[in-house]
Design a protein around this motif. Sequence first.
Motif, mmCIF file in Angstrom:
data_model
loop_
_atom_site.group_PDB
_atom_site.id
_atom_site.type_symbol
_atom_site.label_atom_id
_atom_site.label_comp_id
_atom_site.label_asym_id
_atom_site.label_seq_id
_atom_site.Cartn_x
_atom_site.Cartn_y
_atom_site.Cartn_z
ATOM 1 N N SER A 28 -15.952 -17.350 28.460
ATOM 2 C CA SER A 28 -16.802 -16.404 27.534
ATOM 3 C C SER A 28 -17.967 -17.363 27.085
ATOM 4 O O SER A 28 -17.816 -18.417 26.728
ATOM 5 N N ILE B 17 -10.954 -9.653 40.289
ATOM 6 C CA ILE B 17 -11.530 -10.060 39.215
ATOM 7 C C ILE B 17 -13.070 -9.576 38.926
ATOM 8 O O ILE B 17 -13.745 -9.102 40.123
ATOM 9 N N THR B 18 -13.387 -9.353 37.754
ATOM 10 C CA THR B 18 -14.739 -8.763 37.389
ATOM 11 C C THR B 18 -15.673 -9.515 36.440
ATOM 12 O O THR B 18 -14.884 -10.381 35.645
ATOM 13 N N ASN B 19 -16.752 -9.963 36.732
ATOM 14 C CA ASN B 19 -17.690 -10.603 35.629
ATOM 15 C C ASN B 19 -18.789 -9.686 35.131
ATOM 16 O O ASN B 19 -19.177 -8.823 35.810
ATOM 17 N N GLU B 20 -18.694 -9.820 33.841
ATOM 18 C CA GLU B 20 -19.683 -8.855 33.098
ATOM 19 C C GLU B 20 -20.852 -9.997 32.552
ATOM 20 O O GLU B 20 -20.710 -10.916 31.821
ATOM 21 N N TYR B 21 -22.265 -9.411 32.816
ATOM 22 C CA TYR B 21 -23.415 -10.127 32.324
ATOM 23 C C TYR B 21 -24.064 -9.068 31.405
ATOM 24 O O TYR B 21 -24.645 -7.986 31.806
ATOM 25 N N ILE C 274 -9.909 -17.027 31.103
ATOM 26 C CA ILE C 274 -11.151 -16.292 30.839
ATOM 27 C C ILE C 274 -12.208 -17.017 30.093
ATOM 28 O O ILE C 274 -11.999 -17.452 28.929
ATOM 29 N N GLN D 211 -21.834 -5.619 36.180
ATOM 30 C CA GLN D 211 -20.588 -5.892 36.258
ATOM 31 C C GLN D 211 -20.247 -6.003 38.036
ATOM 32 O O GLN D 211 -20.355 -5.049 38.660
ATOM 33 N N ASP D 212 -19.638 -7.003 38.204
ATOM 34 C CA ASP D 212 -19.284 -7.249 39.623
ATOM 35 C C ASP D 212 -17.806 -7.029 39.927
ATOM 36 O O ASP D 212 -17.040 -6.968 38.815
ATOM 37 N N TYR E 170 -21.541 -13.190 28.278
ATOM 38 C CA TYR E 170 -20.681 -13.340 29.777
ATOM 39 C C TYR E 170 -19.291 -13.426 29.333
ATOM 40 O O TYR E 170 -18.943 -14.231 28.685
ATOM 41 N N THR E 171 -18.503 -12.649 30.201
ATOM 42 C CA THR E 171 -17.108 -12.798 30.034
ATOM 43 C C THR E 171 -16.517 -11.957 31.470
ATOM 44 O O THR E 171 -17.080 -11.560 32.308
ATOM 45 N N GLN E 172 -15.171 -11.972 31.410
ATOM 46 C CA GLN E 172 -14.394 -11.350 32.655
ATOM 47 C C GLN E 172 -13.661 -10.122 32.071
ATOM 48 O O GLN E 172 -12.645 -10.515 31.489
#
Length: 385
Positions: free
Chosen positions: A80, A129-133, A78, A157-158, A97-99
């Motif tokens: 960050s 998996i997700t990515n958050e910006y 993970i 989030q993707d 940013y994190t997942q």
Amino acid sequence: MANHLIKTTAIGLIAASAFVGGAQAGGWNRGEADTDILFEDGDIVARGGYTFVMPKRGYDTIEGVAATDDDFSQNYSIPSFAAKVKVSDRFACAFTYTQPFGADADYGAEAQLASLLNGGAGASHKDFITNEYASTCAVNMDAGMGKAYLLGGVFLQDFKYTANGRAGDLRLEDDAAYGYRIGAAYTIPEYAMRFQLMYRSKIDHDADDGSFDWNPAVAPLGLQDAFGAGTLPQSIKLSVQSGVAPGWLVYGSVKWTDWSVLDSLNYSIGNPFAPGGYLPQEDVYNWKDGWTVQAGVGHSFNEKISGTVNLTWDKGVDSGADIYTDTWTLGAGVLAKVGPGELRAGAGVSYLTSGSQSVANDATFDATADGDWAYAVTASYKVSF
């Protein structure tokens, strides 16, 4: 001096090991946005971190017979990052940013066969998996002995999902879904005291950019379109901390996650011989809401080194369609002033309680899991200007 130490290192000290417990929380929870950076001193503050988790979950029995498959859960990491910009004494923003969510599993031959015999896909591998910006801002005002904060922001989030089965390989993607977080906090810096309530919205993903690559031995259809939809949950977290003696800090948190919103992942794959040209499919979860409770204590040993230990309990979310049981995590961490900034590091060991899944509860096959262990390490570095 000891009171000053615990006040100035409280936030980073907690995070040194608190994150380990959250990284192994129930359901598909992984990382949390590092919005705590908003409360740290400095006009510009940046922190980058990395956590590595080694879950050891495997089946004890499959269809009532002792299993010999390897553990199906896979190691994961993970990343960050967070950067705070102080605009004024009353206003600051953080960019993070994190997942936040993810899963990764490889299924052995016995599990694949059991799935096929029960009408399933015989999956050998599944992961997502997700990515958050995100951007989160805080405005504060004087209130009594301390300060009151209002916090809020938005995130993108993707979502990327893959599954490999006997019929072929599935890929689903959603490049951008949007959500928000909003919260409030109250701090009394003199006593390292802080109360915070934070809400994170749910996310509806429409994965309309997907494909299914048919196994030629099953159907010579080649690469077909695929699309799907699913919801990842909202959550509310209450966090508290306070100095209790010179150099000593206690802290805790309670988090509710709306995992019951995730009944299933629904998707369709292209097949020119199916009605409408698509075959509807479904991965069933039927999860219950999750609760995560953490309590810990920290101590500043001197001007450069602080330490902490905590215990986290995470309520299992499964209802028999799969095995996501209660988890107990013991975490420890250290914060050290190294070079121009602060290094924090932590480690944790988790006990995953036993559980079972059954076809009667919408599982693809009957299976049980004994109590298992998981391990995690984390490290990050912060600089302030």
